[in-house]
Design an enzyme around this catalytic site. Structure first.
Site, PDB file in Angstrom:
ATOM      1  N   HIS A   6       0.840  -1.198   0.000  1.00  0.00           N
ATOM      2  CA  HIS A   6       0.000   0.000   0.000  1.00  0.00           C
ATOM      3  C   HIS A   6       0.868   1.239   0.000  1.00  0.00           C
ATOM      4  O   HIS A   6       1.619   1.471   0.940  1.00  0.00           O
ATOM      5  CB  HIS A   6      -0.933  -0.002   1.220  1.00  0.00           C
ATOM      6  CG  HIS A   6      -2.122  -0.877   1.024  1.00  0.00           C
ATOM      7  ND1 HIS A   6      -3.399  -0.451   1.214  1.00  0.00           N
ATOM      8  CD2 HIS A   6      -2.206  -2.157   0.600  1.00  0.00           C
ATOM      9  CE1 HIS A   6      -4.231  -1.444   0.918  1.00  0.00           C
ATOM     10  NE2 HIS A   6      -3.528  -2.495   0.564  1.00  0.00           N
ATOM     11  N   TYR A  42       3.592   6.962   9.710  1.00  0.00           N
ATOM     12  CA  TYR A  42       2.744   5.816   9.368  1.00  0.00           C
ATOM     13  C   TYR A  42       3.576   4.656   8.821  1.00  0.00           C
ATOM     14  O   TYR A  42       3.341   3.503   9.188  1.00  0.00           O
ATOM     15  CB  TYR A  42       1.660   6.230   8.368  1.00  0.00           C
ATOM     16  CG  TYR A  42       0.531   5.220   8.286  1.00  0.00           C
ATOM     17  CD1 TYR A  42      -0.574   5.309   9.120  1.00  0.00           C
ATOM     18  CD2 TYR A  42       0.584   4.164   7.371  1.00  0.00           C
ATOM     19  CE1 TYR A  42      -1.596   4.375   9.063  1.00  0.00           C
ATOM     20  CE2 TYR A  42      -0.438   3.229   7.305  1.00  0.00           C
ATOM     21  CZ  TYR A  42      -1.523   3.332   8.152  1.00  0.00           C
ATOM     22  OH  TYR A  42      -2.528   2.402   8.091  1.00  0.00           O
ATOM     23  N   PRO A  48      -5.391   1.534  18.201  1.00  0.00           N
ATOM     24  CA  PRO A  48      -5.043   0.969  16.885  1.00  0.00           C
ATOM     25  C   PRO A  48      -5.052   1.962  15.724  1.00  0.00           C
ATOM     26  O   PRO A  48      -4.659   1.612  14.611  1.00  0.00           O
ATOM     27  CB  PRO A  48      -6.111  -0.120  16.673  1.00  0.00           C
ATOM     28  CG  PRO A  48      -7.228   0.231  17.580  1.00  0.00           C
ATOM     29  CD  PRO A  48      -6.632   0.961  18.743  1.00  0.00           C
ATOM     30  N   LYS A  90       0.047   0.754  14.853  1.00  0.00           N
ATOM     31  CA  LYS A  90       1.403   0.642  15.397  1.00  0.00           C
ATOM     32  C   LYS A  90       1.615  -0.499  16.401  1.00  0.00           C
ATOM     33  O   LYS A  90       2.757  -0.792  16.771  1.00  0.00           O
ATOM     34  CB  LYS A  90       1.804   1.960  16.090  1.00  0.00           C
ATOM     35  CG  LYS A  90       2.024   3.106  15.133  1.00  0.00           C
ATOM     36  CD  LYS A  90       3.348   2.951  14.408  1.00  0.00           C
ATOM     37  CE  LYS A  90       3.451   3.814  13.174  1.00  0.00           C
ATOM     38  NZ  LYS A  90       3.307   3.059  11.906  1.00  0.00           N
ATOM     39  N   TYR A 135      -9.645   6.042   6.315  1.00  0.00           N
ATOM     40  CA  TYR A 135      -9.834   6.467   7.711  1.00  0.00           C
ATOM     41  C   TYR A 135     -10.856   7.599   7.684  1.00  0.00           C
ATOM     42  O   TYR A 135     -10.596   8.639   7.066  1.00  0.00           O
ATOM     43  CB  TYR A 135      -8.530   6.990   8.300  1.00  0.00           C
ATOM     44  CG  TYR A 135      -7.495   5.930   8.635  1.00  0.00           C
ATOM     45  CD1 TYR A 135      -7.452   5.362   9.913  1.00  0.00           C
ATOM     46  CD2 TYR A 135      -6.555   5.502   7.700  1.00  0.00           C
ATOM     47  CE1 TYR A 135      -6.503   4.397  10.247  1.00  0.00           C
ATOM     48  CE2 TYR A 135      -5.599   4.540   8.026  1.00  0.00           C
ATOM     49  CZ  TYR A 135      -5.584   3.994   9.297  1.00  0.00           C
ATOM     50  OH  TYR A 135      -4.640   3.054   9.618  1.00  0.00           O
TER      51      TYR A 135
HETATM   52  P1  RFL Z   1       0.038 -10.775  22.287  1.00  0.00           P
HETATM   53  O1  RFL Z   1      -0.344 -10.937  20.841  1.00  0.00           O
HETATM   54  O2  RFL Z   1      -0.980 -10.338  23.241  1.00  0.00           O
HETATM   55  O3  RFL Z   1       0.644 -12.170  22.746  1.00  0.00           O
HETATM   56  C1  RFL Z   1       0.942 -12.444  24.082  1.00  0.00           C
HETATM   57  C2  RFL Z   1       0.811 -13.935  24.304  1.00  0.00           C
HETATM   58  O4  RFL Z   1       1.172 -14.249  25.655  1.00  0.00           O
HETATM   59  C3  RFL Z   1       0.231 -15.189  26.172  1.00  0.00           C
HETATM   60  N1  RFL Z   1       0.238 -15.072  27.649  1.00  0.00           N
HETATM   61  C4  RFL Z   1       0.902 -15.913  28.446  1.00  0.00           C
HETATM   62  N2  RFL Z   1       1.651 -16.980  28.182  1.00  0.00           N
HETATM   63  C5  RFL Z   1       2.191 -17.631  29.247  1.00  0.00           C
HETATM   64  N3  RFL Z   1       2.007 -17.247  30.528  1.00  0.00           N
HETATM   65  C6  RFL Z   1       1.259 -16.188  30.842  1.00  0.00           C
HETATM   66  N4  RFL Z   1       1.088 -15.803  32.102  1.00  0.00           N
HETATM   67  C7  RFL Z   1       0.677 -15.459  29.774  1.00  0.00           C
HETATM   68  N5  RFL Z   1      -0.118 -14.368  29.704  1.00  0.00           N
HETATM   69  C8  RFL Z   1      -0.377 -14.150  28.407  1.00  0.00           C
HETATM   70  C9  RFL Z   1      -1.086 -14.822  25.515  1.00  0.00           C
HETATM   71  O5  RFL Z   1      -1.984 -15.914  25.486  1.00  0.00           O
HETATM   72  C10 RFL Z   1      -0.623 -14.414  24.105  1.00  0.00           C
HETATM   73  O6  RFL Z   1      -0.633 -15.499  23.202  1.00  0.00           O
HETATM   74  O7  RFL Z   1       1.284  -9.781  22.438  1.00  0.00           O
HETATM   75  P2  RFL Z   1       2.551  -9.534  21.468  1.00  0.00           P
HETATM   76  O8  RFL Z   1       3.138 -10.838  21.008  1.00  0.00           O
HETATM   77  O9  RFL Z   1       3.396  -8.533  22.137  1.00  0.00           O
HETATM   78  O10 RFL Z   1       1.936  -8.911  20.133  1.00  0.00           O
HETATM   79  C11 RFL Z   1       1.379  -7.635  20.154  1.00  0.00           C
HETATM   80  C12 RFL Z   1       0.204  -7.545  19.169  1.00  0.00           C
HETATM   81  O11 RFL Z   1      -0.641  -8.673  19.312  1.00  0.00           O
HETATM   82  C13 RFL Z   1      -0.597  -6.278  19.416  1.00  0.00           C
HETATM   83  O12 RFL Z   1       0.259  -5.152  19.549  1.00  0.00           O
HETATM   84  C14 RFL Z   1      -1.580  -5.925  18.321  1.00  0.00           C
HETATM   85  O13 RFL Z   1      -2.402  -6.994  17.952  1.00  0.00           O
HETATM   86  C15 RFL Z   1      -2.435  -4.779  18.868  1.00  0.00           C
HETATM   87  N6  RFL Z   1      -3.720  -4.724  18.229  1.00  0.00           N
HETATM   88  C16 RFL Z   1      -3.767  -4.167  16.995  1.00  0.00           C
HETATM   89  N7  RFL Z   1      -2.642  -3.631  16.462  1.00  0.00           N
HETATM   90  C17 RFL Z   1      -2.680  -3.080  15.241  1.00  0.00           C
HETATM   91  O14 RFL Z   1      -1.638  -2.603  14.779  1.00  0.00           O
HETATM   92  N8  RFL Z   1      -3.869  -3.050  14.535  1.00  0.00           N
HETATM   93  C18 RFL Z   1      -5.033  -3.594  15.034  1.00  0.00           C
HETATM   94  O15 RFL Z   1      -6.064  -3.580  14.389  1.00  0.00           O
HETATM   95  C19 RFL Z   1      -5.019  -4.167  16.315  1.00  0.00           C
HETATM   96  N9  RFL Z   1      -6.144  -4.701  16.874  1.00  0.00           N
HETATM   97  C20 RFL Z   1      -4.888  -5.248  18.859  1.00  0.00           C
HETATM   98  C21 RFL Z   1      -6.090  -5.240  18.137  1.00  0.00           C
HETATM   99  C22 RFL Z   1      -4.864  -5.780  20.167  1.00  0.00           C
HETATM  100  C23 RFL Z   1      -5.999  -6.280  20.791  1.00  0.00           C
HETATM  101  N10 RFL Z   1      -5.903  -6.735  22.180  1.00  0.00           N
HETATM  102  C24 RFL Z   1      -4.615  -6.892  22.798  1.00  0.00           C
HETATM  103  C25 RFL Z   1      -6.981  -6.918  23.043  1.00  0.00           C
HETATM  104  C26 RFL Z   1      -7.232  -5.790  18.720  1.00  0.00           C
HETATM  105  C27 RFL Z   1      -7.210  -6.313  20.038  1.00  0.00           C
HETATM  106  C28 RFL Z   1      -8.509  -6.893  20.561  1.00  0.00           C
HETATM  107  C1  PHB Z   2      -6.646  -3.620  10.287  1.00  0.00           C
HETATM  108  O1  PHB Z   2      -6.671  -3.908   9.066  1.00  0.00           O
HETATM  109  O2  PHB Z   2      -7.016  -4.429  11.148  1.00  0.00           O
HETATM  110  C2  PHB Z   2      -6.193  -2.280  10.691  1.00  0.00           C
HETATM  111  C3  PHB Z   2      -5.627  -1.425   9.755  1.00  0.00           C
HETATM  112  C4  PHB Z   2      -5.207  -0.156  10.152  1.00  0.00           C
HETATM  113  C5  PHB Z   2      -5.359   0.238  11.477  1.00  0.00           C
HETATM  114  C6  PHB Z   2      -5.910  -0.619  12.409  1.00  0.00           C
HETATM  115  C7  PHB Z   2      -6.333  -1.882  12.011  1.00  0.00           C
HETATM  116  O3  PHB Z   2      -4.961   1.487  11.834  1.00  0.00           O
END
Ligand code: RFL
Ligand code: PHB
Length: 390
Positions: free
Chosen positions: A73, A385, A293, A297, A201
């Protein structure tokens, strides 16, 4: 009793990427994951990868499917009311971002760990990190009631926001900074073609909306919702109707709707812990920081942490040089605070706040109009970005 060089708590993208990178350099790791692999792969989260993340995946030897199946993109669309404009990242920065879902990233990492015979323990309970301030840290935990013990050189706390690693750092050492936003994002995944080639957005009088995608027949849409809403309150029809109220008319005409295959609500939060190192424990990713989100980042800041920690551990094991791990917390935090600022700014720019005054709305509009008309402002947005340098 087991022994490893780097014990990794958490089998999300941060923990798996670190494990995969270290393994390729002959450094032994064990990953402890509280859930099952299917559970981790079922979480629909981030979709946008920075170039730095893409390069780290390639360095880890897991770039092949990403390179074949991801979408490049070069820009994004921002809309407000009936107005819309594009920001071209490539023109301003020479780089682009890549659309490749977190689910796919995690799947590729699990496949690579499994084919390399990597040690991953699932369903771990009662994980406790001991003696992190000594030269001989160890971890105790249990699986199905069976107690286990791992001796290690270092612990990487990659266990997300609700993990135990961060809380292992004593209260008098740990400082936390937090901002909770008065709204959430309701997201759906649907097997329909994306409404546009680029992300949209949208700031509208009815609240924020985002049109994103995973591939040519898989769309991801979000709308700002109230914190008191639950997924059951929102039928698919209600979601589509609300989305149409918030996106530009030209997009409404092209929008293809269909049944959702996933629907979830995420609260929005900014959060940073300092320091990110305590003795031989290092915090990485969501365990140390959260961004709303809006700037895409979350996963990308996790990757930059892994980059700094991986390089530091390599220096330690290859050259007995501790300068990389000693600088870890400062280096990681310097980049994170900038991603925090950008995510906070994007969130403020595009959402409706319950207590927003007429003056606040004028400020938001002026910010949007300045961005629309000013090349330097667009360049600042584009640089943030696509991702600041590591
Ligand atoms: P994760 O992915 O939360 O993985 C952590 C892992 O640790 C496990 N865990 C344990 N394991 C052993 N012992 C324990 N005591 C433990 N406690 C927890 C969990 O089961 C899990 O598998 O963290 P990590 O690896 O640092 O990765 C970070 C990303 O996942 C996160 O930054 C992003 O997904 C944030 N995020 C989003 N980021 C975006 O850039 N765009 C998005 O659209 C977006 N949507 C989101 C999101 C995060 C969400 N969370 C955390 C609720 C949507 C949600 C719902
Ligand atoms: C997504 O595709 O899940 C997405 C993309 C951009 C964002 C957040 C989430 O800023």
């Amino acid at each position: 009793m087991m022994r490893t060089q780097v014990a990794i708590v958490g089998g999300g993208p941060s923990g798996l990427l670190l494990s995969q990178l270290l393994d390729r350099q002959g450094i032994d790791t064990i990953v402890l994951e509280r859930k099952t692999k299917d559970y981790v792969l079922g979480r629909i989260r981030a979709g946008i990868l920075e170039v730095g993340f893409v390069e780290l995946m390639r360095e880890a030897g897991v770039g092949a499917r990403m390179d074949a199946e991801s979408y490049i993109h070069d820009g994004t669309i921002i809309s407000y009311g009936d107005e819309q404009f594009g920001i071209n990242f490539k023109d301003h920065t020479g780089t682009s971002v890549v659309v490749y879902g977190q689910t796919e990233v995690t799947r590729d990492l699990y496949d690579a760990r499994e084919s390399a015979g990597g040690k991953i323990e699932f369903n771990t309970e009662n994980v406790v990190i001991h003696d992190a301030k000594t030269d001989a840290p160890f971890i105790t935990y249990s699986v199905g009631g069976d107690p286990r013990h791992i001796d290690c050189d270092f612990v990487a706390g990659c266990d997300g926001f609700h993990g135990i690693s961060r809380k292992t750092i004593p209260d008098h050492v740990r400082r936390e900074y937090e901002k909770v936003y008065p709204f959430g994002w309701l997201g759906i995944l649907s097997e329909t073609p994306p409404v546009d080639d680029e992300l949209i957005y949208a700031n509208s009088e009815h609240g924020f909306a985002l049109c994103s995608m995973r591939n040519a027949n898989l769309s991801r849409y979000y709308i700002q919702c109230s914190l008191s809403d639950s997924v059951e309150d929102w039928t698919d029809d209600a979601f589509w109707a609300e989305l149409k109220r918030r996106i530009p008319k030209s997009a409404v005409e092209k929008l293809v709707t269909g049944p959702s295959i996933e629907k979830s609500i995420a609260p929005l939060r900014s959060f940073v812990t300092e320091p990110m190192r305590w003795g031989r424990l290092f915090l990485c990713g969501d365990a140390a920081h959260i961004v709303p989100p809006t700037g895409a980042k979350g996963l990308n800041t996790a990757a930059s942490d892994i980059h700094y920690l991986y390089r530091g551990l390599l220096q330690y094991y290859q050259d007995k040089d501790t300068s990389g791990i000693d600088a870890y917390s400062d280096r990681a935090l310097a980049r994170i605070w900038k991603a925090e600022r950008f995510s906070w700014w994007m969130t403020n720019l595009l959402h409706r706040y319950p207590d927003q005054t007429e003056f606040d709305l004028k400020m938001q509009r002026a910010d949007l109009e300045f961005l629309r008309s000013n090349k330097e402002a667009q360049s600042v947005m584009a640089q943030n970005y696509v991702g600041l340098p590591y």
